[in-house]
Design a protein around this motif. Structure first.
Motif, PDB file in Angstrom:
ATOM      1  N   GLY A  30      48.901  18.898  41.770  1.00 60.94           N
ATOM      2  CA  GLY A  30      49.702  19.246  42.939  1.00 60.94           C
ATOM      3  C   GLY A  30      49.377  20.626  43.489  1.00 60.94           C
ATOM      4  N   PRO A  31      49.546  21.683  42.688  1.00 62.99           N
ATOM      5  CA  PRO A  31      49.229  23.031  43.173  1.00 62.99           C
ATOM      6  C   PRO A  31      47.728  23.333  43.208  1.00 62.99           C
ATOM      7  CG  PRO A  31      50.073  23.124  40.926  1.00 62.99           C
ATOM      8  CD  PRO A  31      50.223  21.691  41.379  1.00 62.99           C
ATOM      9  N   LYS A  32      46.914  22.432  42.658  1.00 63.11           N
ATOM     10  CA  LYS A  32      45.444  22.596  42.614  1.00 63.11           C
ATOM     11  C   LYS A  32      45.065  23.922  41.937  1.00 63.11           C
ATOM     12  CE  LYS A  32      45.170  21.554  47.094  1.00 63.11           C
ATOM     13  NZ  LYS A  32      46.435  20.802  47.344  1.00 63.11           N
ATOM     14  N   ARG A  33      45.508  24.038  40.698  1.00 62.64           N
ATOM     15  CA  ARG A  33      45.215  25.252  39.941  1.00 62.64           C
ATOM     16  C   ARG A  33      45.278  24.963  38.442  1.00 62.64           C
ATOM     17  NH1 ARG A  33      50.808  28.694  41.212  1.00 62.64           N
ATOM     18  NH2 ARG A  33      52.170  27.497  39.784  1.00 62.64           N
ATOM     19  N   LEU A  34      44.537  25.751  37.682  1.00 63.02           N
ATOM     20  CA  LEU A  34      44.529  25.687  36.229  1.00 63.02           C
ATOM     21  C   LEU A  34      45.219  26.936  35.692  1.00 63.02           C
ATOM     22  CD1 LEU A  34      40.805  24.608  35.759  1.00 63.02           C
ATOM     23  CD2 LEU A  34      42.809  23.114  35.641  1.00 63.02           C
ATOM     24  N   LYS A  35      46.000  26.765  34.656  1.00 60.93           N
ATOM     25  CA  LYS A  35      46.733  27.890  34.073  1.00 60.93           C
ATOM     26  C   LYS A  35      45.942  28.516  32.925  1.00 60.93           C
ATOM     27  CE  LYS A  35      51.143  29.130  31.875  1.00 60.93           C
ATOM     28  NZ  LYS A  35      51.319  30.349  32.689  1.00 60.93           N
ATOM     29  N   ALA A  36      45.789  29.828  32.960  1.00 64.01           N
ATOM     30  CA  ALA A  36      45.141  30.555  31.868  1.00 64.01           C
ATOM     31  C   ALA A  36      46.160  30.855  30.778  1.00 64.01           C
ATOM     32  CB  ALA A  36      44.529  31.848  32.389  1.00 64.01           C
ATOM     33  N   SER A  37      45.694  30.981  29.555  1.00 63.02           N
ATOM     34  CA  SER A  37      46.587  31.343  28.451  1.00 63.02           C
ATOM     35  C   SER A  37      45.825  32.242  27.486  1.00 63.02           C
ATOM     36  CB  SER A  37      47.099  30.091  27.736  1.00 63.02           C
ATOM     37  OG  SER A  37      46.019  29.311  27.250  1.00 63.02           O
ATOM     38  N   SER A  38      46.583  32.986  26.706  1.00 63.14           N
ATOM     39  CA  SER A  38      45.978  33.873  25.708  1.00 63.14           C
ATOM     40  C   SER A  38      45.790  33.091  24.420  1.00 63.14           C
ATOM     41  CB  SER A  38      46.870  35.094  25.470  1.00 63.14           C
ATOM     42  OG  SER A  38      46.271  35.965  24.524  1.00 63.14           O
ATOM     43  N   CYS A  39      44.541  32.942  24.010  1.00 68.71           N
ATOM     44  CA  CYS A  39      44.213  32.172  22.805  1.00 68.71           C
ATOM     45  C   CYS A  39      43.733  33.109  21.704  1.00 68.71           C
ATOM     46  CB  CYS A  39      43.143  31.141  23.109  1.00 68.71           C
ATOM     47  SG  CYS A  39      43.632  29.942  24.361  1.00 68.71           S
ATOM     48  N   PRO A  40      44.118  32.864  20.446  1.00 63.87           N
ATOM     49  CA  PRO A  40      43.665  33.727  19.351  1.00 63.87           C
ATOM     50  C   PRO A  40      42.189  33.500  19.038  1.00 63.87           C
ATOM     51  CG  PRO A  40      44.950  31.892  18.497  1.00 63.87           C
ATOM     52  CD  PRO A  40      45.022  31.796  19.987  1.00 63.87           C
ATOM     53  N   GLU A  41      41.401  34.547  19.185  1.00 63.29           N
ATOM     54  CA  GLU A  41      39.998  34.514  18.817  1.00 63.29           C
ATOM     55  C   GLU A  41      39.729  35.672  17.852  1.00 63.29           C
ATOM     56  OE1 GLU A  41      38.059  32.066  19.531  1.00 63.29           O
ATOM     57  OE2 GLU A  41      39.446  31.084  20.927  1.00 63.29           O
ATOM     58  N   GLY A  84      43.612  38.406  21.194  1.00 68.59           N
ATOM     59  CA  GLY A  84      43.850  37.381  22.192  1.00 68.59           C
ATOM     60  C   GLY A  84      42.819  37.427  23.306  1.00 68.59           C
ATOM     61  N   VAL A  85      42.391  36.261  23.764  1.00 73.79           N
ATOM     62  CA  VAL A  85      41.471  36.154  24.902  1.00 73.79           C
ATOM     63  C   VAL A  85      42.168  35.325  25.978  1.00 73.79           C
ATOM     64  CG1 VAL A  85      39.232  35.333  25.721  1.00 73.79           C
ATOM     65  CG2 VAL A  85      39.437  36.322  23.432  1.00 73.79           C
ATOM     66  N   HIS A  86      42.284  35.899  27.171  1.00 77.09           N
ATOM     67  CA  HIS A  86      42.969  35.240  28.288  1.00 77.09           C
ATOM     68  C   HIS A  86      41.964  34.338  28.993  1.00 77.09           C
ATOM     69  CE1 HIS A  86      46.398  34.899  30.902  1.00 77.09           C
ATOM     70  NE2 HIS A  86      45.703  35.208  31.976  1.00 77.09           N
ATOM     71  N   MET A  87      42.116  33.026  28.858  1.00 77.15           N
ATOM     72  CA  MET A  87      41.039  32.148  29.298  1.00 77.15           C
ATOM     73  C   MET A  87      41.530  30.753  29.641  1.00 77.15           C
ATOM     74  SD  MET A  87      39.175  31.509  25.637  1.00 77.15           S
ATOM     75  CE  MET A  87      40.051  30.824  24.230  1.00 77.15           C
ATOM     76  N   ILE A  88      40.599  29.983  30.217  1.00 82.05           N
ATOM     77  CA  ILE A  88      40.777  28.553  30.464  1.00 82.05           C
ATOM     78  C   ILE A  88      39.621  27.842  29.773  1.00 82.05           C
ATOM     79  CG2 ILE A  88      40.952  26.744  32.204  1.00 82.05           C
ATOM     80  CD1 ILE A  88      41.827  28.951  34.182  1.00 82.05           C
ATOM     81  N   ILE A 214      36.243  30.034  30.918  1.00 82.07           N
ATOM     82  CA  ILE A 214      36.371  31.017  31.982  1.00 82.07           C
ATOM     83  C   ILE A 214      37.336  32.069  31.458  1.00 82.07           C
ATOM     84  CG2 ILE A 214      37.120  31.453  34.349  1.00 82.07           C
ATOM     85  CD1 ILE A 214      36.647  28.440  34.874  1.00 82.07           C
ATOM     86  N   VAL A 215      36.864  33.295  31.303  1.00 81.31           N
ATOM     87  CA  VAL A 215      37.699  34.391  30.811  1.00 81.31           C
ATOM     88  C   VAL A 215      38.191  35.186  32.016  1.00 81.31           C
ATOM     89  CG1 VAL A 215      37.757  36.487  29.407  1.00 81.31           C
ATOM     90  CG2 VAL A 215      36.486  34.479  28.613  1.00 81.31           C
ATOM     91  N   LEU A 216      39.507  35.375  32.074  1.00 82.41           N
ATOM     92  CA  LEU A 216      40.142  36.016  33.219  1.00 82.41           C
ATOM     93  C   LEU A 216      40.793  37.337  32.812  1.00 82.41           C
ATOM     94  CD1 LEU A 216      41.910  32.879  34.735  1.00 82.41           C
ATOM     95  CD2 LEU A 216      39.732  33.863  35.435  1.00 82.41           C
ATOM     96  N   GLU A 217      41.080  38.154  33.798  1.00 81.40           N
ATOM     97  CA  GLU A 217      41.859  39.358  33.553  1.00 81.40           C
ATOM     98  C   GLU A 217      43.258  38.967  33.074  1.00 81.40           C
ATOM     99  OE1 GLU A 217      40.698  42.382  33.636  1.00 81.40           O
ATOM    100  OE2 GLU A 217      38.716  41.757  34.356  1.00 81.40           O
ATOM    101  N   ALA A 218      43.870  39.838  32.287  1.00 82.52           N
ATOM    102  CA  ALA A 218      45.149  39.510  31.657  1.00 82.52           C
ATOM    103  C   ALA A 218      46.258  39.218  32.665  1.00 82.52           C
ATOM    104  CB  ALA A 218      45.576  40.637  30.725  1.00 82.52           C
ATOM    105  N   ASP A 219      46.155  39.768  33.875  1.00 76.53           N
ATOM    106  CA  ASP A 219      47.211  39.550  34.864  1.00 76.53           C
ATOM    107  C   ASP A 219      46.931  38.355  35.777  1.00 76.53           C
ATOM    108  OD1 ASP A 219      45.094  40.650  36.215  1.00 76.53           O
ATOM    109  OD2 ASP A 219      46.275  42.132  37.309  1.00 76.53           O
ATOM    110  N   ALA A 220      45.846  37.641  35.533  1.00 72.52           N
ATOM    111  CA  ALA A 220      45.511  36.456  36.342  1.00 72.52           C
ATOM    112  C   ALA A 220      46.096  35.223  35.667  1.00 72.52           C
ATOM    113  CB  ALA A 220      44.008  36.324  36.504  1.00 72.52           C
ATOM    114  N   GLU A 221      47.180  34.702  36.212  1.00 74.03           N
ATOM    115  CA  GLU A 221      47.875  33.593  35.563  1.00 74.03           C
ATOM    116  C   GLU A 221      47.228  32.248  35.863  1.00 74.03           C
ATOM    117  OE1 GLU A 221      52.459  31.884  34.996  1.00 74.03           O
ATOM    118  OE2 GLU A 221      52.033  33.453  36.468  1.00 74.03           O
TER     119      GLU A 221
END
Length: 262
Positions: A30-41, A84-88, A214-221
């Motif tokens: 619907g919103p045509k977007r993927l959500k990033a999350s912080s994953c333990p690496e 943590g790595v902020h990624m999709i 895809i690794v994103l900046e921490a403030d990119a949700e």
């Protein structure tokens, strides 16, 4: 090769396919977007010869809320620092590979395959897998450790080792060596908890995931995409396929093929 994003695998593991489809439509399609999350690496650095290591299982909470560790042994050759790595996350697969991709049992069968143009635009990179025994001699691990000891950490190497490297499999000693020690405070009463890495069973072969990130900046949700970025959508059941097709007809002005996941 396609960049394939598997959606809401926990719902699939719980057997709730309807919920999985509803969430994929409402939160992704619907919103045509993927959500990033912080994953333990884990960031690997080599240890000095003769260094000692305290087993996390020996941790005890003291009256002053400090932590005492009383079981010391020889350090493993490499320390893996949890960060943590902020990624999709995606799987890097040809469409023919999806049929025999064993990880569907964990991640489910609802997936969105993205085009090469999308991959290039967002800068997705494939993960490299390492053998635990090779890390002490890995040139990049050695170079990064040297930069840390010189008090001038190489941030580019740090980012690569943390964000785009992963073990071939989850070896048995990993949970013993690299548990996280956490102090909790509940209603003013402190308690200690040792948290082993429990996202996957011992022996799980990460290399079979063929992961890309895809690794994103921490403030990119979120990361937005266009309907034309989607090559194909895979559905876990015929009902799910029809439900997704029906949803797209009323929400998208262009419709990619929706097929049963093989």
């Amino acid at each position: 090769m396609a960049l394939v994003h598997f959606c809401f695998g926990s719902d699939s593991r719980d057997g709730d396919i309807d919920k999985q489809v509803e969430k994929a439509c409402a939160l992704i399609l619907g919103p045509k977007r993927l959500k990033a999350s912080s994953c333990p690496e884990f960031l690997p650095t080599t240890n000095n010869s003769g260094a000692l290591f305290a087993r996390p299982s020996s941790a005890k909470l003291q009256a002053d809320v400090s932590i005492d560790l009383d079981d010391w042994t020889s350090s493993p050759p490499v320390t893996l620092l949890p960060m943590g790595v902020h990624m999709i996350c995606f799987a890097n697969l040809s469409l023919n590979q999806i049929k025999n991709w064993n990880c569907k049992e964990h991640y489910g069968r609802l997936a969105i395959a993205f085009t090469d143009q999308f991959r290039a635009r967002v800068g997705a990179k494939n993960v490299c897998y390492y053998n635990w025994l090779d890390l002490p001699h890995d040139p990049k691990v050695v170079a990064y450790t040297q930069s840390v000891r010189a008090q001038n950490p190489d941030r580019c190497l740090e980012s690569e080792l943390l964000s785009y490297r992963k073990p071939l499999k989850l070896w048995r000693a990993f949970k013993e060596y690299f548990s996280v020690i956490s102090v909790q405070n509940t209603n003013g009463i402190p308690s200690l908890e040792v948290l082993p890495y429990s996202r996957y069973p011992t022996g799980y072969e990460f290399v079979k995931e063929c992961e890309a990130r895809i690794v994103l900046e921490a403030d990119a949700e979120f990361l937005s995409f266009l309907p034309t970025d989607v090559l194909k959508i895979y559905a876990p059941t015929e009902k799910a396929r029809v439900d997704i097709e029906t949803y797209l007809k009323t929400h998208w002005d262009w419709q990619p093929p929706v097929e049963l996941c093989p």
